[in-house]
Design a protein around this motif. Sequence first.
Motif, short mmCIF file in Angstrom:
data_model
loop_
_atom_site.label_atom_id
_atom_site.label_comp_id
_atom_site.label_asym_id
_atom_site.label_seq_id
_atom_site.Cartn_x
_atom_site.Cartn_y
_atom_site.Cartn_z
N LYS A 71 0.84 -1.20 0.00
CA LYS A 71 0.00 0.00 0.00
C LYS A 71 0.87 1.25 0.00
CE LYS A 71 -3.56 -2.27 2.73
NZ LYS A 71 -4.16 -2.34 4.07
N ALA A 72 0.40 2.23 -0.75
CA ALA A 72 1.03 3.55 -0.79
C ALA A 72 -0.10 4.56 -0.92
CB ALA A 72 2.00 3.64 -1.96
N LYS A 73 0.24 5.85 -0.93
CA LYS A 73 -0.77 6.91 -1.07
C LYS A 73 -0.25 8.04 -1.92
CE LYS A 73 -3.98 7.13 2.37
NZ LYS A 73 -4.65 7.88 3.38
N VAL A 74 -1.18 8.69 -2.59
CA VAL A 74 -0.91 9.97 -3.24
C VAL A 74 -1.98 10.89 -2.68
CG1 VAL A 74 -0.69 11.26 -5.39
CG2 VAL A 74 -0.15 8.82 -5.36
N GLY A 75 -1.58 11.81 -1.81
CA GLY A 75 -2.58 12.61 -1.10
C GLY A 75 -3.44 11.68 -0.26
N ASP A 76 -4.76 11.73 -0.46
CA ASP A 76 -5.67 10.85 0.28
C ASP A 76 -6.04 9.60 -0.51
OD1 ASP A 76 -5.78 12.60 2.44
OD2 ASP A 76 -7.45 13.74 1.57
N THR A 77 -5.46 9.44 -1.69
CA THR A 77 -5.80 8.33 -2.57
C THR A 77 -4.89 7.13 -2.31
OG1 THR A 77 -6.50 9.89 -4.26
CG2 THR A 77 -6.08 7.64 -4.99
N GLU A 78 -5.51 5.99 -1.96
CA GLU A 78 -4.72 4.77 -1.76
C GLU A 78 -4.32 4.21 -3.11
OE1 GLU A 78 -4.92 1.55 1.55
OE2 GLU A 78 -6.27 0.91 -0.05
N THR A 79 -3.10 3.70 -3.18
CA THR A 79 -2.57 3.12 -4.40
C THR A 79 -1.64 1.98 -4.02
OG1 THR A 79 -1.45 3.67 -6.49
CG2 THR A 79 -0.61 4.76 -4.51
N LEU A 80 -0.94 1.43 -4.99
CA LEU A 80 0.00 0.35 -4.75
C LEU A 80 1.39 0.73 -5.23
CD1 LEU A 80 -2.10 -2.69 -6.03
CD2 LEU A 80 -1.58 -2.13 -3.64
N HIS A 155 -8.21 0.73 -13.01
CA HIS A 155 -9.65 0.87 -13.27
C HIS A 155 -9.91 2.23 -13.91
CE1 HIS A 155 -10.83 -2.75 -11.15
NE2 HIS A 155 -10.06 -2.40 -10.15
N GLY A 156 -10.41 2.23 -15.13
CA GLY A 156 -10.81 3.46 -15.80
C GLY A 156 -9.76 4.54 -15.74
N LYS A 157 -10.18 5.72 -15.41
CA LYS A 157 -9.28 6.87 -15.30
C LYS A 157 -9.06 7.19 -13.82
CE LYS A 157 -10.03 8.74 -19.83
NZ LYS A 157 -8.74 8.38 -20.37
N SER A 158 -8.61 6.19 -13.10
CA SER A 158 -8.51 6.28 -11.64
C SER A 158 -7.52 7.32 -11.14
CB SER A 158 -8.16 4.92 -11.05
OG SER A 158 -6.94 4.44 -11.59
N LEU A 159 -6.62 7.80 -11.99
CA LEU A 159 -5.66 8.82 -11.54
C LEU A 159 -6.05 10.23 -11.97
CD1 LEU A 159 -2.29 6.91 -12.02
CD2 LEU A 159 -3.44 7.47 -9.87
N ASP A 160 -7.15 10.36 -12.68
CA ASP A 160 -7.62 11.69 -13.05
C ASP A 160 -7.91 12.49 -11.77
OD1 ASP A 160 -7.39 11.06 -15.69
OD2 ASP A 160 -9.51 11.39 -16.19
N THR A 165 2.97 13.85 -4.50
CA THR A 165 4.10 12.93 -4.33
C THR A 165 3.59 11.62 -3.73
OG1 THR A 165 5.59 14.79 -4.01
CG2 THR A 165 6.36 12.64 -3.24
N VAL A 166 4.04 10.51 -4.29
CA VAL A 166 3.66 9.20 -3.75
C VAL A 166 4.30 9.02 -2.39
CG1 VAL A 166 3.76 6.69 -4.09
CG2 VAL A 166 3.37 8.19 -6.05
N GLN A 167 3.49 8.59 -1.42
CA GLN A 167 3.97 8.29 -0.08
C GLN A 167 4.08 6.79 0.06
OE1 GLN A 167 0.98 10.08 2.44
NE2 GLN A 167 0.95 11.88 1.13
#
Length: 172
Positions: A71-80, A155-160, A165-167
């Motif tokens: 798990k990682a984050k960009v702002g409040d958005t969870e990512t991998l 999924h779709g345009k999930s980074l729009d 900065t990735v945390q």
Amino acid sequence: MDITIRQEKEADYQAVEEVIKRAFSDVEISDKTEHHLVKRLRGSEAFIPELSLVAVHEATGELVGQILFTKAKVGDTETLALAPITVLPEFQNRGIGGNLVNKGLELAKELGYASAFVLGHPGYYQKFGFKKASLWGIKAPWVVPDEAFMALELHGKSLDGVSGTVQYADAF
């Protein structure tokens, strides 16, 4: 050669660490501590057991590769974050790494993750759909070449609308 990709088990931990040590032993840009990183990540809140995979040689039962998404984050958005991916030198260039990446991304989608980031060779990761993260206004937390820090929308345009900065997990 038949290879099975499956979830890593606790009984695999030492063998996985040996695979990582062997695979990075001759890599010039390595600090030879990637196996310690994996150990720290397994003990962190960022660890996702379902996305810690191994490649097993069916005939011998030998572990020949591994991949880990955390798990990682960009702002409040969870990512991998994809790191590391390892294949023993004598098994490289046989599609094992690609199979690990594809299986990991497929499972990540099934688990509902929307995006993934990787720091790596652009020519390799672009085959899986990764693009420069800077296209979305997203940066690495380290000084790295722009083309080497990449993102993939699962999924779709999930980074729009996502930028910053990735945390990564503190274990990094």
